[in-house]
Design a protein around this motif. Sequence first.
Motif, mmCIF file in Angstrom:
data_model
loop_
_atom_site.group_PDB
_atom_site.id
_atom_site.type_symbol
_atom_site.label_atom_id
_atom_site.label_comp_id
_atom_site.label_asym_id
_atom_site.label_seq_id
_atom_site.Cartn_x
_atom_site.Cartn_y
_atom_site.Cartn_z
ATOM 1 N N LEU A 174 18.489 -12.847 -56.014
ATOM 2 C CA LEU A 174 17.042 -12.736 -55.799
ATOM 3 C C LEU A 174 16.267 -13.312 -56.984
ATOM 4 C CD1 LEU A 174 16.770 -9.194 -54.155
ATOM 5 C CD2 LEU A 174 16.340 -11.397 -53.065
ATOM 6 N N ASN A 175 16.780 -13.070 -58.181
ATOM 7 C CA ASN A 175 16.132 -13.650 -59.358
ATOM 8 C C ASN A 175 16.157 -15.170 -59.314
ATOM 9 O OD1 ASN A 175 15.212 -11.367 -60.648
ATOM 10 N ND2 ASN A 175 17.061 -11.102 -61.893
ATOM 11 N N ASN A 176 17.314 -15.708 -58.910
ATOM 12 C CA ASN A 176 17.433 -17.168 -58.811
ATOM 13 C C ASN A 176 16.485 -17.718 -57.749
ATOM 14 O OD1 ASN A 176 19.400 -17.418 -60.808
ATOM 15 N ND2 ASN A 176 21.080 -17.072 -59.361
ATOM 16 N N VAL A 181 11.458 -20.465 -55.974
ATOM 17 C CA VAL A 181 10.168 -20.427 -55.286
ATOM 18 C C VAL A 181 9.032 -20.697 -56.276
ATOM 19 C CG1 VAL A 181 8.554 -18.949 -54.016
ATOM 20 C CG2 VAL A 181 11.002 -18.905 -53.474
ATOM 21 N N TYR A 182 9.149 -20.104 -57.476
ATOM 22 C CA TYR A 182 8.106 -20.271 -58.492
ATOM 23 C C TYR A 182 7.953 -21.732 -58.893
ATOM 24 C CZ TYR A 182 5.472 -19.550 -62.791
ATOM 25 O OH TYR A 182 4.513 -19.599 -63.779
ATOM 26 N N PHE A 183 9.106 -22.403 -59.048
ATOM 27 C CA PHE A 183 9.054 -23.811 -59.446
ATOM 28 C C PHE A 183 9.071 -24.754 -58.235
ATOM 29 C CE2 PHE A 183 10.824 -21.785 -63.279
ATOM 30 C CZ PHE A 183 9.930 -22.269 -64.219
ATOM 31 N N LEU A 189 14.380 -22.405 -49.824
ATOM 32 C CA LEU A 189 14.522 -21.979 -48.422
ATOM 33 C C LEU A 189 15.981 -21.896 -47.977
ATOM 34 C CD1 LEU A 189 11.515 -23.783 -46.670
ATOM 35 C CD2 LEU A 189 11.743 -21.388 -47.324
ATOM 36 N N PRO A 190 16.834 -22.917 -48.286
ATOM 37 C CA PRO A 190 18.261 -22.761 -47.947
ATOM 38 C C PRO A 190 18.898 -21.552 -48.616
ATOM 39 C CG PRO A 190 17.770 -25.055 -48.432
ATOM 40 C CD PRO A 190 16.541 -24.266 -48.804
ATOM 41 N N ALA A 191 18.467 -21.242 -49.843
ATOM 42 C CA ALA A 191 19.036 -20.082 -50.539
ATOM 43 C C ALA A 191 18.648 -18.786 -49.834
ATOM 44 C CB ALA A 191 18.549 -20.056 -51.989
ATOM 45 N N ILE A 192 17.389 -18.695 -49.406
ATOM 46 C CA ILE A 192 16.956 -17.501 -48.669
ATOM 47 C C ILE A 192 17.745 -17.376 -47.368
ATOM 48 C CG2 ILE A 192 15.019 -16.451 -47.440
ATOM 49 C CD1 ILE A 192 13.175 -17.713 -49.535
ATOM 50 N N GLU A 193 17.971 -18.495 -46.707
ATOM 51 C CA GLU A 193 18.737 -18.466 -45.452
ATOM 52 C C GLU A 193 20.166 -17.989 -45.691
ATOM 53 O OE1 GLU A 193 20.190 -21.516 -41.891
ATOM 54 O OE2 GLU A 193 18.973 -22.266 -43.566
ATOM 55 N N LYS A 194 20.778 -18.448 -46.784
ATOM 56 C CA LYS A 194 22.146 -18.036 -47.103
ATOM 57 C C LYS A 194 22.207 -16.548 -47.432
ATOM 58 C CE LYS A 194 24.060 -21.997 -46.487
ATOM 59 N NZ LYS A 194 24.977 -22.200 -45.329
#
Length: 341
Positions: A174-176, A181-183, A189-194
């Motif tokens: 979540l930190n990553n 998202v911040y940068f 988006l792919p990370a959130i999906e994973k």
Amino acid sequence: MLYQGTLSKRRALLVHVVFWILMAYFTFVKNPINARLFVPDLFYTTYVIVFVLTFYFHYLFVMKQVFKSFQWKKLLAGMFASYLFFTGARWLTEQVITDLLLGKTNYTNPTFLNYMLDNLHYSSMPIIFSSFLWLGIYSIRLLEYNQAILEENKNTEIKFLKAQINPHFVFNTLNNIYSMVYFQSDKSLPAIEKLSQVMRFTTYESQKERIRLADEINYINAYIELEQLRHPETGFIQFISEVANENIEIPPYVLSPLVENALKHGATSGETPITITLTADRQQLRFRTDNAIGTQKKDKLGGIGLGNLKKRLEIHYPHRHQLNLTGDNQHFTAELLIQLS
């Protein structure tokens, strides 16, 4: 080998003893009120010997082979094999051995067809009795086996909910994702999906008794991709999958604990990558993880735990799996082999 449960080998032997006592009583006690015993003659004695031999040939060999993977044609072929065994043993005993020793034979110049037809009747009793006794013991053990699986699922449900996913892994991921998202990274988006895929698996798929191998593979891939987000190095994980049929069904969390262990304790270096290999066909599944030990990391199985994994493998794949863990201070290897049929 049959799952034994409470009906151990000793108790199964006791069932056999009771069976033969009842057989002897109804066979040799001619009049139960006066306890008049029937005294067998020579060829009745030889018949009893062949009866017992055929009974255990059918019980120990034929029924065991038939129910390894049941098919009606295998059952018919097995009963025919037992019939031939009975006929051959009776011919050897009553037409050859008694003739050599005592000069007596049970049949006088029988034709081959008449002898085979006559023994079709006599062989039916040991074959049928043997089948029913084997099926009775098998059914009891099968019921206890199914109950053991249900009990295991019940006992480990809370453990699964607590240990399916490492909270530190979620926190770091979540930190990553927050940083991405911040940068405004295109990887956010792919990370959130994973992460959603991982959480969906741990919430829903893990509650099922069996899942498709493809679902476990997808979970492993998602877990690996999220883990790679945590490290600046690239190419430190290699996942090689060669699966003939991804619709093969396995219990959830049979493979992924070994992956989590390798990622948790392995060195994150492109020079010595963590290697994960999966091969599967209709007959067997082979899964292997190799990793160098990370600095100041003690390699032990995390996730649901080695003891839990071994117990689940023993219940779901009794005598059909091998789990080998080997390692030293530099390298660790886990290899799992499962016989699917």
